[in-house]
Design a protein around this motif. Structure first.
Motif, PDB file in Angstrom:
ATOM      1  N   GLN A 152      24.644 -21.965 -43.729  1.00 12.02           N
ATOM      2  CA  GLN A 152      25.119 -23.133 -43.084  1.00 12.02           C
ATOM      3  C   GLN A 152      26.370 -22.710 -42.513  1.00 12.02           C
ATOM      4  OE1 GLN A 152      27.167 -25.525 -47.025  1.00 12.02           O
ATOM      5  NE2 GLN A 152      25.523 -26.971 -46.328  1.00 12.02           N
ATOM      6  N   GLY A 153      26.049 -21.278 -42.437  1.00 11.59           N
ATOM      7  CA  GLY A 153      27.255 -20.667 -41.246  1.00 11.59           C
ATOM      8  C   GLY A 153      26.384 -20.069 -40.101  1.00 11.59           C
ATOM      9  N   PRO A 154      26.625 -18.917 -39.743  1.00 13.32           N
ATOM     10  CA  PRO A 154      26.607 -17.954 -38.021  1.00 13.32           C
ATOM     11  C   PRO A 154      24.997 -17.286 -39.429  1.00 13.32           C
ATOM     12  CG  PRO A 154      28.474 -17.606 -38.208  1.00 13.32           C
ATOM     13  CD  PRO A 154      28.735 -18.791 -39.423  1.00 13.32           C
ATOM     14  N   ALA A 155      24.204 -17.218 -37.930  1.00 11.73           N
ATOM     15  CA  ALA A 155      22.916 -15.805 -39.433  1.00 11.73           C
ATOM     16  C   ALA A 155      24.043 -14.694 -39.927  1.00 11.73           C
ATOM     17  CB  ALA A 155      22.673 -15.506 -37.932  1.00 11.73           C
ATOM     18  N   ILE A 156      23.273 -14.339 -40.936  1.00 15.93           N
ATOM     19  CA  ILE A 156      23.447 -13.504 -42.002  1.00 15.93           C
ATOM     20  C   ILE A 156      22.564 -12.676 -42.114  1.00 15.93           C
ATOM     21  CG2 ILE A 156      22.823 -15.277 -44.226  1.00 15.93           C
ATOM     22  CD1 ILE A 156      25.286 -14.028 -45.040  1.00 15.93           C
ATOM     23  N   ASP A 157      23.093 -11.533 -42.506  1.00 17.69           N
ATOM     24  CA  ASP A 157      22.073 -10.178 -42.863  1.00 17.69           C
ATOM     25  C   ASP A 157      21.975 -10.266 -44.158  1.00 17.69           C
ATOM     26  OD1 ASP A 157      20.515  -7.802 -43.046  1.00 17.69           O
ATOM     27  OD2 ASP A 157      22.107  -6.821 -41.752  1.00 17.69           O
ATOM     28  N   LEU A 158      20.880 -10.726 -44.647  1.00 19.23           N
ATOM     29  CA  LEU A 158      20.897 -10.055 -46.557  1.00 19.23           C
ATOM     30  C   LEU A 158      20.090  -8.934 -46.320  1.00 19.23           C
ATOM     31  CD1 LEU A 158      18.751 -13.470 -47.009  1.00 19.23           C
ATOM     32  CD2 LEU A 158      21.079 -12.555 -47.571  1.00 19.23           C
ATOM     33  N   HIS A 173      21.994 -11.859 -67.448  1.00 19.53           N
ATOM     34  CA  HIS A 173      21.299 -10.410 -68.080  1.00 19.53           C
ATOM     35  C   HIS A 173      20.789  -8.867 -66.934  1.00 19.53           C
ATOM     36  CE1 HIS A 173      21.373 -12.347 -71.573  1.00 19.53           C
ATOM     37  NE2 HIS A 173      20.684 -13.243 -71.346  1.00 19.53           N
ATOM     38  N   THR A 174      20.536  -9.635 -66.265  1.00 18.47           N
ATOM     39  CA  THR A 174      19.341  -8.156 -65.229  1.00 18.47           C
ATOM     40  C   THR A 174      20.464  -8.842 -63.775  1.00 18.47           C
ATOM     41  OG1 THR A 174      17.594  -8.822 -66.703  1.00 18.47           O
ATOM     42  CG2 THR A 174      17.864  -7.122 -64.836  1.00 18.47           C
ATOM     43  N   THR A 175      20.299  -7.747 -62.746  1.00 19.39           N
ATOM     44  CA  THR A 175      20.242  -7.902 -61.252  1.00 19.39           C
ATOM     45  C   THR A 175      19.454  -7.146 -60.625  1.00 19.39           C
ATOM     46  OG1 THR A 175      22.399  -7.298 -61.693  1.00 19.39           O
ATOM     47  CG2 THR A 175      21.966  -6.652 -59.249  1.00 19.39           C
ATOM     48  N   ASP A 176      18.864  -7.953 -59.604  1.00 16.26           N
ATOM     49  CA  ASP A 176      17.443  -7.447 -58.567  1.00 16.26           C
ATOM     50  C   ASP A 176      17.589  -7.512 -57.731  1.00 16.26           C
ATOM     51  OD1 ASP A 176      15.472  -7.640 -61.120  1.00 16.26           O
ATOM     52  OD2 ASP A 176      15.868  -9.730 -61.448  1.00 16.26           O
ATOM     53  N   LEU A 177      17.366  -6.705 -56.736  1.00 19.39           N
ATOM     54  CA  LEU A 177      17.462  -6.314 -55.508  1.00 19.39           C
ATOM     55  C   LEU A 177      16.927  -7.696 -54.990  1.00 19.39           C
ATOM     56  CD1 LEU A 177      18.829  -4.677 -53.137  1.00 19.39           C
ATOM     57  CD2 LEU A 177      16.845  -3.199 -53.476  1.00 19.39           C
ATOM     58  N   LEU A 178      17.748  -8.045 -53.466  1.00 19.11           N
ATOM     59  CA  LEU A 178      16.434  -9.695 -52.829  1.00 19.11           C
ATOM     60  C   LEU A 178      16.068  -8.480 -51.514  1.00 19.11           C
ATOM     61  CD1 LEU A 178      19.296 -12.270 -52.864  1.00 19.11           C
ATOM     62  CD2 LEU A 178      17.323 -11.633 -54.655  1.00 19.11           C
ATOM     63  N   LEU A 179      14.865  -8.452 -51.649  1.00 18.85           N
ATOM     64  CA  LEU A 179      13.865  -8.574 -50.382  1.00 18.85           C
ATOM     65  C   LEU A 179      13.125  -9.559 -49.466  1.00 18.85           C
ATOM     66  CD1 LEU A 179      11.670  -5.909 -52.766  1.00 18.85           C
ATOM     67  CD2 LEU A 179      14.052  -5.367 -51.847  1.00 18.85           C
ATOM     68  N   PRO A 180      13.779  -9.674 -48.633  1.00 24.56           N
ATOM     69  CA  PRO A 180      13.446 -11.170 -47.804  1.00 24.56           C
ATOM     70  C   PRO A 180      12.754 -10.215 -46.528  1.00 24.56           C
ATOM     71  CG  PRO A 180      16.037  -9.795 -47.207  1.00 24.56           C
ATOM     72  CD  PRO A 180      15.509  -8.985 -48.608  1.00 24.56           C
ATOM     73  N   GLU A 181      10.981 -10.834 -46.219  1.00 22.47           N
ATOM     74  CA  GLU A 181      11.055 -11.111 -45.642  1.00 22.47           C
ATOM     75  C   GLU A 181      11.336 -10.565 -43.956  1.00 22.47           C
ATOM     76  OE1 GLU A 181       6.833 -13.110 -46.657  1.00 22.47           O
ATOM     77  OE2 GLU A 181       7.941 -14.284 -45.682  1.00 22.47           O
ATOM     78  N   PHE A 182      12.114 -11.243 -43.575  1.00 19.29           N
ATOM     79  CA  PHE A 182      13.064 -11.061 -42.460  1.00 19.29           C
ATOM     80  C   PHE A 182      14.702 -11.419 -42.944  1.00 19.29           C
ATOM     81  CE2 PHE A 182       9.763 -13.809 -41.774  1.00 19.29           C
ATOM     82  CZ  PHE A 182       8.829 -13.180 -40.903  1.00 19.29           C
ATOM     83  N   SER A 183      15.499 -10.032 -42.680  1.00 17.11           N
ATOM     84  CA  SER A 183      16.965 -10.100 -43.450  1.00 17.11           C
ATOM     85  C   SER A 183      17.940 -11.038 -43.028  1.00 17.11           C
ATOM     86  CB  SER A 183      16.751  -8.670 -43.018  1.00 17.11           C
ATOM     87  OG  SER A 183      17.102  -8.369 -41.573  1.00 17.11           O
ATOM     88  N   ILE A 184      17.286 -11.370 -40.964  1.00 13.48           N
ATOM     89  CA  ILE A 184      18.049 -11.923 -40.609  1.00 13.48           C
ATOM     90  C   ILE A 184      17.934 -13.761 -41.203  1.00 13.48           C
ATOM     91  CG2 ILE A 184      19.380 -12.984 -38.447  1.00 13.48           C
ATOM     92  CD1 ILE A 184      20.180 -10.522 -39.630  1.00 13.48           C
ATOM     93  N   ASP A 212      26.845 -10.002 -51.481  1.00 10.63           N
ATOM     94  CA  ASP A 212      26.455  -9.116 -50.931  1.00 10.63           C
ATOM     95  C   ASP A 212      26.441  -7.959 -50.471  1.00 10.63           C
ATOM     96  OD1 ASP A 212      28.574  -8.324 -50.643  1.00 10.63           O
ATOM     97  OD2 ASP A 212      29.597  -9.213 -49.186  1.00 10.63           O
ATOM     98  N   ALA A 213      25.745  -6.750 -49.950  1.00 11.75           N
ATOM     99  CA  ALA A 213      26.081  -5.619 -49.632  1.00 11.75           C
ATOM    100  C   ALA A 213      27.036  -4.602 -50.440  1.00 11.75           C
ATOM    101  CB  ALA A 213      25.109  -4.743 -48.597  1.00 11.75           C
ATOM    102  N   GLY A 255      28.956  -6.069 -52.675  1.00  9.75           N
ATOM    103  CA  GLY A 255      29.299  -6.397 -53.844  1.00  9.75           C
ATOM    104  C   GLY A 255      30.434  -7.831 -54.136  1.00  9.75           C
ATOM    105  N   ASP A 256      30.695  -8.277 -53.123  1.00 15.10           N
ATOM    106  CA  ASP A 256      31.322  -9.787 -53.156  1.00 15.10           C
ATOM    107  C   ASP A 256      30.047 -10.636 -53.663  1.00 15.10           C
ATOM    108  OD1 ASP A 256      33.448  -8.504 -52.778  1.00 15.10           O
ATOM    109  OD2 ASP A 256      32.680  -8.759 -50.355  1.00 15.10           O
ATOM    110  N   THR A 257      30.326 -11.209 -54.586  1.00 11.24           N
ATOM    111  CA  THR A 257      29.857 -12.970 -54.777  1.00 11.24           C
ATOM    112  C   THR A 257      29.949 -14.181 -54.122  1.00 11.24           C
ATOM    113  OG1 THR A 257      30.406 -12.608 -56.827  1.00 11.24           O
ATOM    114  CG2 THR A 257      29.720 -14.448 -56.033  1.00 11.24           C
ATOM    115  N   ILE A 258      29.176 -13.706 -52.741  1.00  4.41           N
ATOM    116  CA  ILE A 258      29.207 -14.787 -52.136  1.00  4.41           C
ATOM    117  C   ILE A 258      28.547 -16.625 -52.482  1.00  4.41           C
ATOM    118  CG2 ILE A 258      27.829 -15.517 -50.425  1.00  4.41           C
ATOM    119  CD1 ILE A 258      28.732 -12.940 -49.798  1.00  4.41           C
ATOM    120  N   CYS A 259      27.723 -16.770 -53.383  1.00  5.56           N
ATOM    121  CA  CYS A 259      27.447 -17.787 -54.465  1.00  5.56           C
ATOM    122  C   CYS A 259      27.048 -17.537 -55.644  1.00  5.56           C
ATOM    123  CB  CYS A 259      26.585 -18.547 -53.766  1.00  5.56           C
ATOM    124  SG  CYS A 259      25.232 -18.345 -53.223  1.00  5.56           S
ATOM    125  N   GLN A 260      27.029 -18.754 -56.393  1.00 10.62           N
ATOM    126  CA  GLN A 260      26.699 -18.851 -57.780  1.00 10.62           C
ATOM    127  C   GLN A 260      26.244 -20.268 -58.012  1.00 10.62           C
ATOM    128  OE1 GLN A 260      30.630 -17.379 -59.212  1.00 10.62           O
ATOM    129  NE2 GLN A 260      30.602 -18.696 -60.885  1.00 10.62           N
TER     130      GLN A 260
END
Length: 190
Positions: free
Chosen positions: A54-60, A69-80, A131-132, A134-139
């Motif tokens: 809902q904001g400006p473009a964001i790099d994922l 229980h587990t943490t996964d890395l997100l692998l976007p097709e398009f990082s923006i 985010d990259a 370690g800050d929680t962006i949403c939950q």
């Protein structure tokens, strides 16, 4: 000397306020808008999480998702992820359960293994997107069982992330990449 110290201290306070405001803004721009944790198709590899920027473009790049229980890395097709753009988080081994309702133009984000977390809980779980740095962006946390094939949808996207702002989807399969079936509509009659 006292005057110089006060001036530097005042600038430092303003800098802290600006940084806090920027972090708060980033924290509120990316939201979880829908979760399919009890899919109609067989297998947990049909789960999805819909996010909306809902904001400006964001790099994922470097973002992660964590469940209880587990943490996964997100692998976007398009990082923006562009402003007002949806993206779907899927498992690596997703098997076309909802392909017929996915929009043609969809940003897919895969987790780095075969399940989102350790598989999303059908009656309760919690997910955090960080985010990259370690800050929680949403939950989102839920303690609700839904009939198979219905997703949990956010009612008002720009309202607080509280349990009362989430409902079972009206549509079977949910509304991935589209306006939620339970969205409230406010009309400006002026």
């Amino acid at each position: 000397m006292k005057y110089i110290y006060q001036k530097i201290n005042a600038r430092w306070i303003w800098l802290k306020i600006i940084i806090l405001c920027c972090l708060t803004f980033l924290n509120g721009q990316l939201i979880i808008s829908e979760v399919m944790y009890n899919p109609q198709c067989n297998g947990s590899n049909q789960e999805f999480i819909e996010i909306l920027n809902q904001g400006p473009a964001i790099d994922l790049t470097g973002f992660t998702i964590t469940d209880n229980h587990t943490t996964d890395l997100l692998l976007p097709e398009f990082s923006i992820l562009q402003t007002d753009e949806y993206a779907l988080i899927l498992e690596q081994d997703y098997e076309n359960c909802y392909d017929d309702i996915f929009p043609d133009e969809m940003n897919f984000i895969f987790v780095d293994d075969n399940s989102i977390g350790n598989g999303l809980g059908n009656s309760s779980d919690e997910i955090l997107i960080t985010d990259a740095v370690g800050d929680t962006i949403c939950q989102l946390q839920w303690e609700t069982s839904l009939p198979s094939g219905h997703s949990l949808e956010r009612i008002v996207l720009d309202y607080d992330n509280i349990p009362a702002n989430w409902r079972q989807s009206i549509a079977i399969g949910g509304t991935p990449g589209s306006v939620n079936s339970v969205s409230s509509f406010i009309y400006d009659i002026s």
